[in-house]
Design a protein around this motif. Structure first.
Motif, PDB file in Angstrom:
ATOM      1  N   ILE A   1       0.845  -1.198   0.000  1.00  0.00           N
ATOM      2  CA  ILE A   1       0.000   0.000   0.000  1.00  0.00           C
ATOM      3  C   ILE A   1       0.880   1.247   0.000  1.00  0.00           C
ATOM      4  O   ILE A   1       0.587   2.230  -0.692  1.00  0.00           O
ATOM      5  CB  ILE A   1      -0.940   0.000   1.220  1.00  0.00           C
ATOM      6  N   ARG A   2       1.965   1.209   0.765  1.00  0.00           N
ATOM      7  CA  ARG A   2       2.851   2.368   0.796  1.00  0.00           C
ATOM      8  C   ARG A   2       3.451   2.642  -0.577  1.00  0.00           C
ATOM      9  O   ARG A   2       3.534   3.793  -1.020  1.00  0.00           O
ATOM     10  CB  ARG A   2       3.975   2.156   1.805  1.00  0.00           C
ATOM     11  N   GLU A   3       3.868   1.597  -1.281  1.00  0.00           N
ATOM     12  CA  GLU A   3       4.428   1.787  -2.618  1.00  0.00           C
ATOM     13  C   GLU A   3       3.386   2.369  -3.571  1.00  0.00           C
ATOM     14  O   GLU A   3       3.704   3.234  -4.406  1.00  0.00           O
ATOM     15  CB  GLU A   3       4.959   0.461  -3.146  1.00  0.00           C
ATOM     16  N   LEU A   4       2.150   1.909  -3.466  1.00  0.00           N
ATOM     17  CA  LEU A   4       1.079   2.461  -4.303  1.00  0.00           C
ATOM     18  C   LEU A   4       0.828   3.919  -3.952  1.00  0.00           C
ATOM     19  O   LEU A   4       0.633   4.764  -4.840  1.00  0.00           O
ATOM     20  CB  LEU A   4      -0.197   1.631  -4.115  1.00  0.00           C
TER      21      LEU A   4
ATOM     22  N   PHE B   1       6.213  10.944   5.166  1.00  0.00           N
ATOM     23  CA  PHE B   1       7.413  10.152   5.405  1.00  0.00           C
ATOM     24  C   PHE B   1       7.007   8.688   5.544  1.00  0.00           C
ATOM     25  O   PHE B   1       5.935   8.371   6.059  1.00  0.00           O
ATOM     26  CB  PHE B   1       8.114  10.609   6.682  1.00  0.00           C
ATOM     27  N   ASP B   2       7.868   7.786   5.102  1.00  0.00           N
ATOM     28  CA  ASP B   2       7.541   6.358   5.158  1.00  0.00           C
ATOM     29  C   ASP B   2       7.172   5.923   6.575  1.00  0.00           C
ATOM     30  O   ASP B   2       6.209   5.170   6.778  1.00  0.00           O
ATOM     31  CB  ASP B   2       8.731   5.527   4.667  1.00  0.00           C
ATOM     32  N   SER B   3       7.933   6.386   7.558  1.00  0.00           N
ATOM     33  CA  SER B   3       7.662   5.968   8.943  1.00  0.00           C
ATOM     34  C   SER B   3       6.313   6.498   9.421  1.00  0.00           C
ATOM     35  O   SER B   3       5.617   5.833  10.198  1.00  0.00           O
ATOM     36  CB  SER B   3       8.779   6.451   9.871  1.00  0.00           C
ATOM     37  N   TRP B   4       5.925   7.690   8.951  1.00  0.00           N
ATOM     38  CA  TRP B   4       4.621   8.233   9.331  1.00  0.00           C
ATOM     39  C   TRP B   4       3.500   7.474   8.640  1.00  0.00           C
ATOM     40  O   TRP B   4       2.448   7.220   9.243  1.00  0.00           O
ATOM     41  CB  TRP B   4       4.551   9.712   8.982  1.00  0.00           C
ATOM     42  N   PHE B   5       3.701   7.111   7.373  1.00  0.00           N
ATOM     43  CA  PHE B   5       2.676   6.348   6.660  1.00  0.00           C
ATOM     44  C   PHE B   5       2.451   5.002   7.353  1.00  0.00           C
ATOM     45  O   PHE B   5       1.305   4.585   7.576  1.00  0.00           O
ATOM     46  CB  PHE B   5       3.084   6.134   5.209  1.00  0.00           C
ATOM     47  N   ASP B   6       3.533   4.321   7.704  1.00  0.00           N
ATOM     48  CA  ASP B   6       3.400   3.032   8.391  1.00  0.00           C
ATOM     49  C   ASP B   6       2.704   3.204   9.737  1.00  0.00           C
ATOM     50  O   ASP B   6       1.890   2.366  10.145  1.00  0.00           O
ATOM     51  CB  ASP B   6       4.777   2.396   8.588  1.00  0.00           C
TER      52      ASP B   6
END
Length: 591
Positions: free
Chosen positions: A560-563, A573-578
């Protein structure tokens, strides 16, 4: 594999990279020009109590009803203006004549009362007969029945002319007890236009344009006398042919020393509409705020042109802003520049106007791609989020930057709505309020979840991103559904689907459907066993953000993050998205 340098030996970052500097400089120039127009409107509202109103250029109207034009984004912007009940749009004398003349020419249906209007004298003699004789509902219904090829365009024309915010110039004149078309302006403008465009086979285009310029002059004179609460512009997406200072009759601009204009583009009209208050009580404050924003934009441009990213090519390489901030490698000089930038890009006016500007260009790029004309649309909105996020965390002293993931709740807030059978969780930037654009929304149902977000991806990027996430699961065959204006097309597709294959599928489906085709592509959906993917391509209503989403069970955070990274209008930020997805996955949100 090359070993990473220790953090203390990694280079400090004192400038935005060159591509981001270039994008921001373009953005500053755009906003400075539009802010100037909005500032003058706010001053008129504060001093004279008049809002801008717009006389519609026929060429803009014609391109809108037939979905054609070189500046297609202006058609979406015109659509937005039509939907705003507090914006007055005026059909002028010239537009009225061109509507009748062009309908007659396009459909080959003879309208005898249009014949003979080939000069100012004929026009004045016959205008009253024309405007009272033609009932547009009856006339346009007749045209639809007689010529099916133009049915969709004629229906759209009828819809435009019957809008509640549409006024007719002769009705305004009747209420004022005077003829608004300024004869001297008409005669002079027609002379100039005829000398510029002498090869025109018909008198209609030059005469119609001259009439509309004369209408604008007449309305401005009435406004200056306090007899009309609007200040009129010609709404057009074409460059003016004349030196507009000769026709503008704008004493306010003459006093301030700025060049006056007759015409205005749809994007400038939207910009002004989003900035102006509904009444004059706070117009002075709005005028002052536009001055501040123009000053900030100029100061930002100065800072950017003095940066290393402007002077020479600087690239981010494999670095990420998230890592650079967590490692404390941002210099005080760049921190100061980010603070100046965040004040500008965080202003609600700038964010909303930029979003509208970008969405109209994305929509028409997708529409143009259907005919093989691929246009790249570069938006600064994701960079706006990078700037705001960096500025926020760099300004906080309550925890170490190395723990950047923990900062997400100081920047993002969650709202939860329980609809009985499911929860809807919305994640937004703090302080943006309910009207702000969310980072993403999550629907938690008992047996599945839907994750969706506003998208800024082109058709090519949507197709590539969908193919990539299916490939992660070893899926090559999907059911593809394409929602068009007039029908839904279903394909069995093998991934990846290229834009050329996408357009070929539409053309094949259109064969034998109707002479005017299936219309614009509105949405796309790809279905397979583990999940479904969906994306809006063209807005169902002007001003709405296109949405992209995934629906399924056991959704993988990384996928989902890659999409999201490939398609989202906003940036996390990736860490915030996760962290946001982990918050949405908590058991308390499962019905």
């Amino acid at each position: 594999m090359k070993a990473l340098l220790p953090i203390e030996e990694r280079p400090r970052v004192d400038s935005l990279p060159s591509d981001q500097v270039r994008l921001l400089l373009h953005t500053m120039r755009l906003h400075r020009s539009l802010l100037e127009a909005a500032h003058q409107d706010a001053k008129r509202l504060a001093v004279d109590g008049v809002h801008p109103c717009y006389l519609i250029d026929y060429q803009l109207l014609h391109r809108f009803i037939y979905d054609q034009g070189r500046t297609l984004e202006s058609l979406v912007e015109f659509w937005y203006l039509l939907e705003q009940q507090d914006i007055t749009l005026i059909v002028g004398h010239g537009t009225f004549i061109e509507v009748l003349h062009r309908v007659q020419r396009s459909t080959k249906i003879h309208l005898p009362r249009v014949a003979g209007i080939e000069s100012y004298e004929h026009f004045v003699d016959r205008l009253g007969v024309l405007s009272s004789f033609y009932d547009f509902n009856e006339l346009l219904d007749t045209l639809i029945r007689k010529d099916r090829h133009h049915a969709r365009a004629i229906k759209r024309l009828a819809d435009v002319l019957q809008r509640k915010n549409i006024e007719y110039i002769w009705d305004l004149g009747a209420r004022a007890g005077e003829t608004l078309l300024d004869q001297q302006t008409y005669v002079n403008a027609l002379d100039v236009l005829s000398s510029i465009r002498p090869s025109r086979k018909s008198v209609y285009p030059n005469a119609a344009d001259a009439m509309n310029i004369a209408d604008v002059a007449g309305l401005r004179s009435m406004s200056e006398r306090g007899a009309y609460p609007g200040y009129c512009f010609m709404l057009t997406d074409t460059r003016p042919l004349l030196d507009e200072r000769n026709w503008a009759r704008d004493p306010h601009m003459d006093r301030t020393g700025y060049p006056s204009a007759v015409s205005r583009t749809p994007v400038a009209a939207i910009y002004s509409h989003l900035i102006l208050p509904s009444d004059g009580a706070t117009a002075g404050q709005v005028a002052d705020n536009t001055v501040r924003l123009m000053y900030d934009a100029a100061e930002i441009e100065k800072e950017l042109r003095s940066s290393a990213g402007y002077r020479g090519p600087i690239s981010m390489g494999n670095d990420r802003w998230e890592d650079i901030a967590a490692e404390g490698r941002i210099t005080p000089e760049l921190i100061q520049q980010l603070g100046l930038l965040s004040r500008f890009v965080g202003d609600p006016v700038i964010a909303e106007t930029q979003r509208m500007y970008d969405n109209s260009r994305r929509a028409m790029a997708i529409w143009s791609a259907q005919y093989g004309d691929r246009q790249a649309v570069e938006s600064p909105l994701r960079l706006f989020d990078v700037i705001l996020s960096l500025s926020r965390v760099l300004g906080q002293q309550d925890r170490p930057l190395s723990d950047l993931a923990s900062f997400w709740q100081s920047v993002i807030e969650r709202s939860a709505d329980h609809a009985g059978d499911w929860w809807t969780l919305t994640y937004q930037r703090k302080g943006e309020g309910p009207d702000g654009v969310p980072y993403l929304e999550v629907e938690r149902h008992r047996d599945f979840a839907i994750v969706r977000w506003p998208s800024s991806a082109s058709l090519e990027n949507v197709l590539a991103a969908f193919a990539a996430i299916f490939a992660r699961h070893g899926i090559k065959h999907v059911v593809l559904l394409l929602g068009m204006e007039c029908d839904v097309i279903k394909f069995d597709a093998e991934l990846p689907v290229t834009p050329d294959e996408f357009q070929a599928g539409i053309r094949e489906a259109e064969d034998g459907f109707a002479r005017d085709g299936l219309g614009k592509p509105l949405w796309i959906r790809m279905n397979a066993e583990p999940f479904d993917l969906y994306a809006d391509l063209f807005p169902s209503q002007p001003g709405l953000d296109p949405v992209l989403g995934i629906c399924g069970t056991g959704l993988d955070f990384l996928h989902i993050r890659e999409l999201y990274q490939a398609t989202a209008q906003r940036f996390l930020f990736d860490s915030w998205f996760d962290a946001v997805l982990a918050d949405a996955a908590r058991d308390e949100w499962r019905p």
